[in-house]
Write a protein that holds these residues in place. Structure first.
Motif, mmCIF file in Angstrom:
data_model
loop_
_atom_site.group_PDB
_atom_site.id
_atom_site.type_symbol
_atom_site.label_atom_id
_atom_site.label_comp_id
_atom_site.label_asym_id
_atom_site.label_seq_id
_atom_site.Cartn_x
_atom_site.Cartn_y
_atom_site.Cartn_z
ATOM 1 N N HIS A 1 4.628 -11.298 8.485
ATOM 2 C CA HIS A 1 3.935 -11.775 7.283
ATOM 3 C C HIS A 1 4.799 -12.843 6.629
ATOM 4 O O HIS A 1 6.017 -12.751 6.633
ATOM 5 C CB HIS A 1 3.717 -10.625 6.307
ATOM 6 C CG HIS A 1 3.023 -11.034 5.038
ATOM 7 N ND1 HIS A 1 1.667 -11.238 4.970
ATOM 8 C CD2 HIS A 1 3.527 -11.311 3.800
ATOM 9 C CE1 HIS A 1 1.346 -11.612 3.734
ATOM 10 N NE2 HIS A 1 2.453 -11.674 3.009
ATOM 11 N N PRO B 1 4.179 -2.325 9.863
ATOM 12 C CA PRO B 1 2.959 -3.022 10.275
ATOM 13 C C PRO B 1 2.449 -4.023 9.237
ATOM 14 O O PRO B 1 1.822 -5.014 9.581
ATOM 15 C CB PRO B 1 1.934 -1.887 10.455
ATOM 16 C CG PRO B 1 2.750 -0.650 10.663
ATOM 17 C CD PRO B 1 4.016 -0.855 9.878
ATOM 18 N N ARG B 2 2.735 -3.775 7.944
ATOM 19 C CA ARG B 2 2.252 -4.672 6.886
ATOM 20 C C ARG B 2 3.178 -5.867 6.666
ATOM 21 O O ARG B 2 2.752 -6.891 6.135
ATOM 22 C CB ARG B 2 2.171 -3.921 5.547
ATOM 23 C CG ARG B 2 0.968 -3.040 5.412
ATOM 24 C CD ARG B 2 -0.260 -3.817 5.024
ATOM 25 N NE ARG B 2 -0.270 -4.220 3.617
ATOM 26 C CZ ARG B 2 -1.357 -4.623 2.997
ATOM 27 N NH1 ARG B 2 -2.507 -4.686 3.645
ATOM 28 N NH2 ARG B 2 -1.298 -4.980 1.735
ATOM 29 N N VAL B 3 4.437 -5.730 7.021
ATOM 30 C CA VAL B 3 5.383 -6.789 6.640
ATOM 31 C C VAL B 3 5.863 -7.647 7.816
ATOM 32 O O VAL B 3 6.259 -8.804 7.617
ATOM 33 C CB VAL B 3 6.620 -6.213 5.893
ATOM 34 C CG1 VAL B 3 6.180 -5.465 4.639
ATOM 35 C CG2 VAL B 3 7.458 -5.315 6.791
ATOM 36 N N HIS C 1 5.582 3.539 10.252
ATOM 37 C CA HIS C 1 4.119 3.563 10.388
ATOM 38 C C HIS C 1 3.377 2.787 9.310
ATOM 39 O O HIS C 1 2.225 2.404 9.512
ATOM 40 C CB HIS C 1 3.618 5.009 10.405
ATOM 41 C CG HIS C 1 4.083 5.786 11.590
ATOM 42 N ND1 HIS C 1 3.693 5.478 12.876
ATOM 43 C CD2 HIS C 1 4.939 6.837 11.688
ATOM 44 C CE1 HIS C 1 4.276 6.324 13.721
ATOM 45 N NE2 HIS C 1 5.047 7.148 13.030
ATOM 46 N N TYR C 2 4.000 2.591 8.146
ATOM 47 C CA TYR C 2 3.253 1.950 7.053
ATOM 48 C C TYR C 2 3.889 0.667 6.520
ATOM 49 O O TYR C 2 3.172 -0.262 6.181
ATOM 50 C CB TYR C 2 3.040 2.954 5.916
ATOM 51 C CG TYR C 2 2.127 4.064 6.358
ATOM 52 C CD1 TYR C 2 0.744 3.880 6.399
ATOM 53 C CD2 TYR C 2 2.644 5.283 6.783
ATOM 54 C CE1 TYR C 2 -0.098 4.883 6.845
ATOM 55 C CE2 TYR C 2 1.805 6.297 7.228
ATOM 56 C CZ TYR C 2 0.433 6.092 7.264
ATOM 57 O OH TYR C 2 -0.389 7.077 7.714
ATOM 58 N N VAL C 3 5.210 0.604 6.427
ATOM 59 C CA VAL C 3 5.827 -0.626 5.928
ATOM 60 C C VAL C 3 5.852 -1.683 7.036
ATOM 61 O O VAL C 3 5.304 -2.783 6.864
ATOM 62 C CB VAL C 3 7.258 -0.375 5.391
ATOM 63 C CG1 VAL C 3 7.938 -1.691 5.010
ATOM 64 C CG2 VAL C 3 7.214 0.564 4.180
ATOM 65 N N ARG D 1 10.282 2.107 0.851
ATOM 66 C CA ARG D 1 9.845 0.720 0.647
ATOM 67 C C ARG D 1 10.992 -0.140 0.123
ATOM 68 O O ARG D 1 11.162 -1.295 0.524
ATOM 69 C CB ARG D 1 8.675 0.695 -0.329
ATOM 70 C CG ARG D 1 7.426 1.335 0.253
ATOM 71 C CD ARG D 1 6.454 1.796 -0.830
ATOM 72 N NE ARG D 1 6.123 0.735 -1.764
ATOM 73 C CZ ARG D 1 5.508 0.942 -2.930
ATOM 74 N NH1 ARG D 1 5.164 2.167 -3.279
ATOM 75 N NH2 ARG D 1 5.235 -0.076 -3.719
ATOM 76 N N ARG E 1 3.353 -6.187 -1.433
ATOM 77 C CA ARG E 1 2.847 -6.089 -0.055
ATOM 78 C C ARG E 1 2.834 -4.645 0.443
ATOM 79 O O ARG E 1 2.066 -4.300 1.335
ATOM 80 C CB ARG E 1 3.733 -6.964 0.847
ATOM 81 C CG ARG E 1 3.296 -7.075 2.282
ATOM 82 C CD ARG E 1 2.120 -8.019 2.455
ATOM 83 N NE ARG E 1 1.590 -7.928 3.813
ATOM 84 C CZ ARG E 1 0.378 -8.317 4.173
ATOM 85 N NH1 ARG E 1 -0.446 -8.853 3.294
ATOM 86 N NH2 ARG E 1 -0.021 -8.183 5.423
ATOM 87 N N THR E 2 3.698 -3.792 -0.112
ATOM 88 C CA THR E 2 3.714 -2.388 0.326
ATOM 89 C C THR E 2 3.189 -1.456 -0.771
ATOM 90 O O THR E 2 3.322 -0.236 -0.672
ATOM 91 C CB THR E 2 5.136 -1.931 0.728
ATOM 92 O OG1 THR E 2 5.994 -2.005 -0.409
ATOM 93 C CG2 THR E 2 5.694 -2.788 1.849
ATOM 94 N N HIS F 1 0.287 -0.588 -1.431
ATOM 95 C CA HIS F 1 -0.834 0.279 -1.027
ATOM 96 C C HIS F 1 -0.327 1.675 -0.671
ATOM 97 O O HIS F 1 -1.098 2.619 -0.593
ATOM 98 C CB HIS F 1 -1.569 -0.331 0.166
ATOM 99 C CG HIS F 1 -0.716 -0.454 1.400
ATOM 100 N ND1 HIS F 1 0.460 -1.186 1.420
ATOM 101 C CD2 HIS F 1 -0.845 0.099 2.624
ATOM 102 C CE1 HIS F 1 1.003 -1.092 2.626
ATOM 103 N NE2 HIS F 1 0.237 -0.321 3.370
ATOM 104 N N ILE F 2 0.974 1.784 -0.424
ATOM 105 C CA ILE F 2 1.577 3.088 -0.117
ATOM 106 C C ILE F 2 1.839 3.796 -1.439
ATOM 107 O O ILE F 2 2.500 3.247 -2.314
ATOM 108 C CB ILE F 2 2.914 2.899 0.646
ATOM 109 C CG1 ILE F 2 2.695 2.113 1.934
ATOM 110 C CG2 ILE F 2 3.570 4.249 0.918
ATOM 111 C CD1 ILE F 2 3.988 1.592 2.571
#
Ligand code: OSB
Ligand code: MG
Length: 372
Positions: A81, A76-78, A72-74, A103, A92-93, A95-96
């Motif tokens: 990219h 979608p951001r990576v 759900h968090y890693v 991560r 890049r991760t 923010h978590i």
């Protein structure tokens, strides 16, 4: 050209341990591990292993939380990219909050992927290669009896391991260490408490000073650097921090206030290779030796640890040992083996250096999900 990951495959594998492993916080009979496969545009894959345990007892993470954080968090951001280098993944991760092991599982996969793109061993890509063989120790869990503990130590020494670490907790500490020292007066010996004590136990911990331990690992709370400095000021035995050190800034603070004379670096706990290198560099700047900790890894995580331990300041034997100490069969082939001198020889194969045993991997996979 930068690195783009177009797909992430998460796999949960289940493997029984050859022997249970008991720490001050729990006893483990079988491991649940999450593997991260990062697949690039050209179809090349890099692999990482999440080092979180079966329960949130070592730190706040466990394999289920890691799966959700990755999904759900890693991811979608990576995904898709463009990374200039694997060292950019950490930020890049970032923010978590926390969740370094989740991560770090992805981060390590990108390092492996980039090593394969460049057709070089992972140890070379991370700037390692300071030694062709890494010195190895073993971590021996709490046993049912002192006799069993002594028997286990004898076996590991016969196998050539260079230092013995035993898990300690209240009720399994001074007497156990005394018995070991009586039987093995000269060996390199240390204890790991996994945060089982508080400053109220200072008189008990001082009793350990008479046994010439190389260090005592993480005696106090998992998030309490300051108390460790207080303890160290009254202890002869060097304190090594494990749980407390999550990034280079904390390492610097701990060193500055005298809370750690040695640091255990675990790839997952610090969010992967970039974090591990940063902690390594800070420690080296202050002449603080480091060693590579373990989390009962399967072959992929174990191979990443071996690469990490070729950085220059990993001068002490780590908790990196042969696959067969943990598993009936490992997910890599060949397995990790040690020499009769208690070392692991570095391999020059591309990436993390050990071919994956895909048939066996499939047979132990209990959940799989592709994210794209
Ligand atoms: O504190 O080092 C630790 C295993 C699980 C959780 C925490 C720790 C450990 C170990 C095992 O000591 C090291 C190994 O992989 O052999
Ligand atoms: Mg530890």
């Amino acid at each position: 050209m930068g690195i783009q990951v177009k797909q992430i495959v998460l796999r949960q594998i289940q493997m029984p341990l050859v022997h249970f492993f008991e720490t001050s916080f729990s006893r483990t009979y079988a491991r649940d591990m999450v593997l991260v496969e990062a697949i690039a545009e050209d179809g090349l894959s890099g692999w990482g292993e999440v080092t979180a345990g079966e329960n949130p007892f070592y730190n706040e993470e466990w394999f289920e939380s890691a799966w959700l954080i990755l999904k759900h968090y890693v991811a979608p951001r990576v995904l898709h990219h463009e990374f200039g280098s694997p060292s950019d993944v950490y930020a890049r991760t970032a923010h978590i909050r926390g969740h370094f092991m989740a991560r770090g599982g992805f981060e390590a996969a990108v390092w492996d992927l980039e090593a394969r793109r460049q057709n070089i061993p992972l140890w070379k890509l991370i700037g390692g290669g300071s030694r062709r063989e890494i010195p190895c120790g073993v971590s021996i869990g709490i046993q049912d009896t002192i006799d069993e503990l002594l028997g286990k130590i004898e076996k590991e020494l016969n196998d050539g391991y260079q230092r013995i670490k035993v898990k300690i907790k209240p009720g399994w500490d001074v007497e156990a260490i005394r018995a070991i020292r009586k039987r093995f007066p000269k060996i390199l010996l240390m204890g790991d408490a996994n945060s089982a004590y508080t400053l109220k136990d200072i008189d008990l911990l001082k009793q350990l000073d008479e046994f010439d331990l190389m260090m005592i690992e993480q005696p106090l709370a998992h998030d309490e650097i300051y108390d460790h400095a207080e303890l160290q000021s009254q202890l002869k035995t060097p304190i090594c921090l494990d749980e407390c050190i999550r990034d280079a800034h904390q390492a610097e603070q701990a060193i500055r206030i005298g809370a750690a004379k040695i640091i255990n670096i675990k790839l997952g706990r610090v969010g992967g290779f970039a974090g591990a290198k940063a902690v390594h560099d800070v420690a080296m700047k202050h002449n603080i030796p480091v060693w590579c900790g373990g989390m009962l890894e399967a072959g992929i995580g174990r191979a990443h640890n071996i690469a990490l331990a070729t950085l220059p300041n990993f001068t002490l034997p780590g908790d990196i040992s042969a696959s067969k100490r943990y598993w009936k069969r490992d997910i890599i082939d060949p397995w990790v083996e040690t020499t009769s001198n208690g070392t692991i020889a570095i391999r020059d194969d591309v990436g993390f250096g050990y071919p994956i045993d895909h048939d066996f991997l499939k047979s132990v996979t209990v959940r799989e999900e592709t994210l794209s």
